[in-house]
Write a protein that holds these residues in place. Structure first.
Motif, PDB file in Angstrom:
ATOM      1  N   THR A 175      57.467  -7.309  52.914  1.00 50.22           N
ATOM      2  CA  THR A 175      56.854  -6.638  54.069  1.00 50.22           C
ATOM      3  C   THR A 175      57.833  -5.698  54.767  1.00 50.22           C
ATOM      4  O   THR A 175      57.439  -4.900  55.590  1.00 50.22           O
ATOM      5  N   ILE A 176      59.127  -5.823  54.419  1.00 56.30           N
ATOM      6  CA  ILE A 176      60.156  -4.978  55.041  1.00 56.30           C
ATOM      7  C   ILE A 176      60.889  -4.201  53.953  1.00 56.30           C
ATOM      8  O   ILE A 176      61.299  -4.772  52.942  1.00 56.30           O
ATOM      9  N   GLY A 177      61.016  -2.902  54.153  1.00 51.73           N
ATOM     10  CA  GLY A 177      61.747  -2.078  53.179  1.00 51.73           C
ATOM     11  C   GLY A 177      62.518  -0.989  53.902  1.00 51.73           C
ATOM     12  O   GLY A 177      61.974  -0.330  54.793  1.00 51.73           O
ATOM     13  N   GLY A 178      63.804  -0.813  53.535  1.00 51.42           N
ATOM     14  CA  GLY A 178      64.605   0.239  54.156  1.00 51.42           C
ATOM     15  C   GLY A 178      64.687   0.117  55.656  1.00 51.42           C
ATOM     16  O   GLY A 178      64.734   1.120  56.370  1.00 51.42           O
ATOM     17  N   LEU A 206      56.683  -2.265  56.247  1.00 48.04           N
ATOM     18  CA  LEU A 206      55.982  -1.387  55.306  1.00 48.04           C
ATOM     19  C   LEU A 206      54.526  -1.202  55.731  1.00 48.04           C
ATOM     20  O   LEU A 206      53.901  -2.139  56.228  1.00 48.04           O
ATOM     21  N   PRO A 213      70.781  -1.036  55.013  1.00 50.60           N
ATOM     22  CA  PRO A 213      69.688  -0.056  55.178  1.00 50.60           C
ATOM     23  C   PRO A 213      68.793   0.072  53.960  1.00 50.60           C
ATOM     24  O   PRO A 213      67.729   0.673  54.041  1.00 50.60           O
ATOM     25  N   GLU A 214      69.217  -0.461  52.826  1.00 42.31           N
ATOM     26  CA  GLU A 214      68.500  -0.232  51.563  1.00 42.31           C
ATOM     27  C   GLU A 214      67.704  -1.451  51.093  1.00 42.31           C
ATOM     28  O   GLU A 214      67.217  -1.472  49.971  1.00 42.31           O
ATOM     29  N   LEU A 215      67.588  -2.480  51.935  1.00 39.79           N
ATOM     30  CA  LEU A 215      67.033  -3.736  51.429  1.00 39.79           C
ATOM     31  C   LEU A 215      65.507  -3.806  51.462  1.00 39.79           C
ATOM     32  O   LEU A 215      64.870  -3.319  52.393  1.00 39.79           O
ATOM     33  N   ALA A 216      64.957  -4.451  50.432  1.00 40.24           N
ATOM     34  CA  ALA A 216      63.548  -4.859  50.427  1.00 40.24           C
ATOM     35  C   ALA A 216      63.559  -6.361  50.687  1.00 40.24           C
ATOM     36  O   ALA A 216      64.321  -7.097  50.061  1.00 40.24           O
ATOM     37  N   ILE A 217      62.718  -6.809  51.624  1.00 40.81           N
ATOM     38  CA  ILE A 217      62.795  -8.196  52.067  1.00 40.81           C
ATOM     39  C   ILE A 217      61.445  -8.898  51.958  1.00 40.81           C
ATOM     40  O   ILE A 217      60.421  -8.394  52.421  1.00 40.81           O
ATOM     41  N   THR A 224      59.066 -11.733  53.106  1.00 40.73           N
ATOM     42  CA  THR A 224      58.891 -12.591  54.289  1.00 40.73           C
ATOM     43  C   THR A 224      57.735 -13.569  54.120  1.00 40.73           C
ATOM     44  O   THR A 224      57.582 -14.484  54.908  1.00 40.73           O
ATOM     45  N   TRP A 253      66.139   0.430  48.570  1.00 38.68           N
ATOM     46  CA  TRP A 253      65.146   1.286  49.197  1.00 38.68           C
ATOM     47  C   TRP A 253      65.733   2.675  49.404  1.00 38.68           C
ATOM     48  O   TRP A 253      66.724   2.838  50.088  1.00 38.68           O
TER      49      TRP A 253
END
Lengths: 484, 484
Positions: free
Chosen positions: A102-105, A109, B96-100, B102, B150
């Motif tokens: 659900t979270i990117g950069g 999202l 800053p480049e992470l996809a997370i 959740t 990202w």
């Protein structure tokens, strides 16, 4: 199964396979360094000794797949939520198991991304774009990839949140061609299980309840583990036009009209390594079939006597050189005793041990010990190469024979539901019995015995029988078992 | 670069490489079916023709890695957020480049999971558990995996949200051994680029600003693309004890005391395929070096004349059989013209084309056409095999020579900052110049010219110079360029 990250595994005695099969399974994996628990719940690390096995499986299976004209490609890890929702049964089947980004950069999202649990939806979006004409068919593509399915109860190799597999996805002009491909894929898997894993199994069709969400029919290779439970080894799916329609995959036929093609998909995963461990291991650890053993032969020099140590150690190098057609290692570490080494390499399941000491050197021979049955023989060094080849072939063959016999001896027929219940309460195993193919009886049987339909065996004959549960007409004896 | 999912790519003329390099690059990838845009922004599909190249790279590189005693393993895709935070510079570099993830299994996760952007943190958590004694060292492990970073601006192969790579992670008792491994890894990469990709480059050390977050120093192979911009081909990092300390990786030494070991990591990715496409291609499409061409030879029969068609087509099978040591395909499709086929296989960069028609059949010869320079020759069928081998070797060699010359001709020295600015405004390319190694000058130069330090070349000599920007003492001429 709880994670045991903090537990230390030394070289102490393994629990006996017959005493506590579940604990034996986990212990042998951790101690032999096949795999380990990862910091994230349900995930595992495949350590080099385990991964080397997977690499050999990949090589053998990839060769079969390529020979069938299928080419490898790579599709993305992330699937937009809306793609997954296009095929109704498919999304319902996988929804509870999804991991979602659900979270990117650094930001939320707009559209959530599903980490692929399987790749039908993303691949078929591409196929819809690529396929225009009969000239574009068949499409024969496979990918080797990681997939993620959120699991409540996990077990090393058998059920992990992330696992590795290959998934083949083919598209055909005609239904007949698709059905032939479904068969071709499963025949390849059966060959791998029989000739590499040395595990016999039953090839058959899954029931409507147990088939892949979205498929017309699903085929499987079902194996029987030593605790009497079944393990589904792989699956090959006939998708018919079930995905082609919602994904709008269509082609202009030779007749000038637009048609929906017929599709298949089929997969084989690292779960297979769990079967390998369970099927062959014993109280002393792993027993690896030579075809999948990262080390086929371990040479252990007997270096106790100082005056002969140098000559003995040098001879091990000659032997290794003589055996270079095989995967051979020498264990000449000084800091461990001979007995410790024997235990270590037995734990790791190396098929053949060669011992060489001053006495053997003098007699120009070596002592060979089979891991599978402990048989010992003295072999002249001049005949070592041919004898090792013969022994490795024999071990591979014997393990498969043993597996065949085990399957045969533990497949029974039940004429009544009572008889079936008794088997499931006691020795378990595979049971063939008449079933009317209604989901109601299937569910009741599962609730009452924990056993599920495994498959309708390919060689099942049409008969006039009665369902053991409800007494209504039944045409086939299906295969039932409790399963992993 | 915007996604162009809806755009159709037929066989119309490619834009010229010299007219619009960026558009040429994208077009040639889509038209040759190397890759395609995926439904998720920034992600790509590697299609079979592109993936076959990656498989050959994998095979060649994996052999080099295994010969160095490094073993493959597989670590999980998901990293707990807290693991990533253990090394301060590392987490700052990648945040800053992470996809997370959740959401998992239908519910919000207690601890968020990072989709690996690289695997130091998860691997070193395991190393901390596995490494106890000097006996456990060195640890030499590699993994082939997908990683996710990202990216705001993406480009097929060069910069995609998900990409494929290998990452090696080794642990050593001594600093000297770790440094040797950093060199060994980069030497392997250079060999791959030179002998397979046929691309020359500069081997050197990255500046403090440009090095890997958390490393002591980073080494690179920098290549020059036809538009005068640099492409970093791979990296090999000396991690010193920077990760061992926060991850508490320590071992009991032979001296009985506890020590922190020295670590390295090194990676090579699918980005390399972007370099391959850019470096060699021309206005007609791809030019693939024979070592990495999925199809090395395409045989095209001339079937226009009906009375000879059968004999000609049969001869193509004899030729394919004669050339079975190579990767050969026959294109005898009736629905396409000869001219269309020539364009198609030129677009796909097949190194050698064999044409055979009635005239060639009569003269017992074939017409061979080189993709790289269009050179045509008539070869007697009896000599075809040896001639094809010779020509493929020559093409491979010539492409590398061309790359070497291009690099040489476009590497200049700038004595003043003005001279440097002029080069960056006009022809670009690599520029060697004195730099004082201060981050302030480095940043100013980047702001003013878009050029960054690429590396301190391995063969740079220590001199008494002055920084072209600030005039302070500078010991080395560093390599600068605008970069991808």
């Amino acid at each position: 199964m709880r994670q045991e990250n903090d537990q230390e595994f030394g070289k102490e005695q393994l629990v006996k396979k017959s005493d506590d099969f579940a604990k034996w399974y986990t212990d042998v994996i951790l101690k032999s360094e096949m795999a380990d628990y990862a910091p994230v719940k349900g995930c595992q690390v495949i350590r080099p000794y385990g991964y080397a096995i997977w690499e050999m499986v990949q090589k053998a299976l990839d060769d079969i797949i390529k020979k069938a004209g299928v080419k490898n490609a790579y599709f993305p890890l992330f699937i937009p939520e809306k793609s997954l929702q296009k095929e109704k049964e498919h999304v319902e089947g996988f929804s509870p198991e999804l991991a979602i980004v659900t979270i990117g950069g650094g930001g939320e999202l707009e559209e959530k991304l599903v980490v692929r649990p399987t790749s039908e939806t993303i691949i078929y979006e591409m196929y819809s774009k690529w396929i225009k004409s009969w000239r574009d068919l068949p499409v024969l593509i496979n990918q080797w990839a990681n997939v993620v399915r959120w699991e409540k109860r996990t077990r090393l190799f058998l059920r992990t949140t992330e696992f590795l597999w290959q998934e083949g996805h083919t598209v055909h002009e005609k239904d007949k061609e698709a059905k032939a491909e479904v068969d071709r894929a499963l025949a390849g898997y059966a060959k791998i299980y029989q000739e590499y894993f040395a595990i016999d199994g039953v090839w058959g069709r899954k029931s409507e309840t147990e088939k892949f969400p979205g498929a017309v029919s699903t085929f499987t290779y079902e194996m029987l583990m030593p605790d009497g439970k079944a393990l589904q080894g792989c699956t090959s799916h006939d998708l018919g036009q079930n995905f082609a329609k919602p994904f709008n995959i269509s082609f202009l036929g030779k007749d000038g009209a637009s048609h929906f093609p017929f599709q298949t998909c089929w997969g084989f995963s690292t779960r297979s390594i769990g079967a390998l461990i369970m099927a062959h291991g014993d109280d002393n650890g792993l027993i690896l079939p030579p075809q999948l053993a990262p080390i086929q032969v371990i040479i252990i020099p007997v270096l106790q006597k100082k005056d002969s140590a140098k000559a003995v150690e040098e001879k091990t190098w000659d032997i290794k050189n003589d055996l270079k057609a095989f995967r051979v290692e020498i264990d000449s570490r000084k800091e461990y005793s001979i007995g410790w080494k024997f235990n270590e390499w037995e734990l790791k399941g190396v098929p053949l041990r060669i011992e060489i000491g001053p006495k053997e050197l003098e007699n120009k021979e070596a002592t060979l010990v089979r891991r599978d049955n402990g048989e010992t023989s003295k072999i002249k060094l001049s005949k070592l190469n041919s004898e090792v080849k013969k022994l490795l072939d024999t071990i591979q063959k014997d393990l498969f024979e043993k597996s065949k016999n085990y399957l045969k001896e533990n497949t029974k027929e039940a004429l009544s539901y009572n008889e079936f219940k008794k088997i499931m309460e006691n020795e378990k195993g595979f049971v063939k019995m008449f079933w009317c193919e209604s989901a109601v009886c299937e569910t009741k049987i599962k609730e009452e015995t924990k056993a599920t339909t495994r498959c309708l065996p390919r060689d099942a004959k049409k008969e006039n029988g009665r369902c053991v549960y409800c007494g209504k007409p039944a045409n086939y004896k299906w295969l039932f078992a409790q399963a992993y």
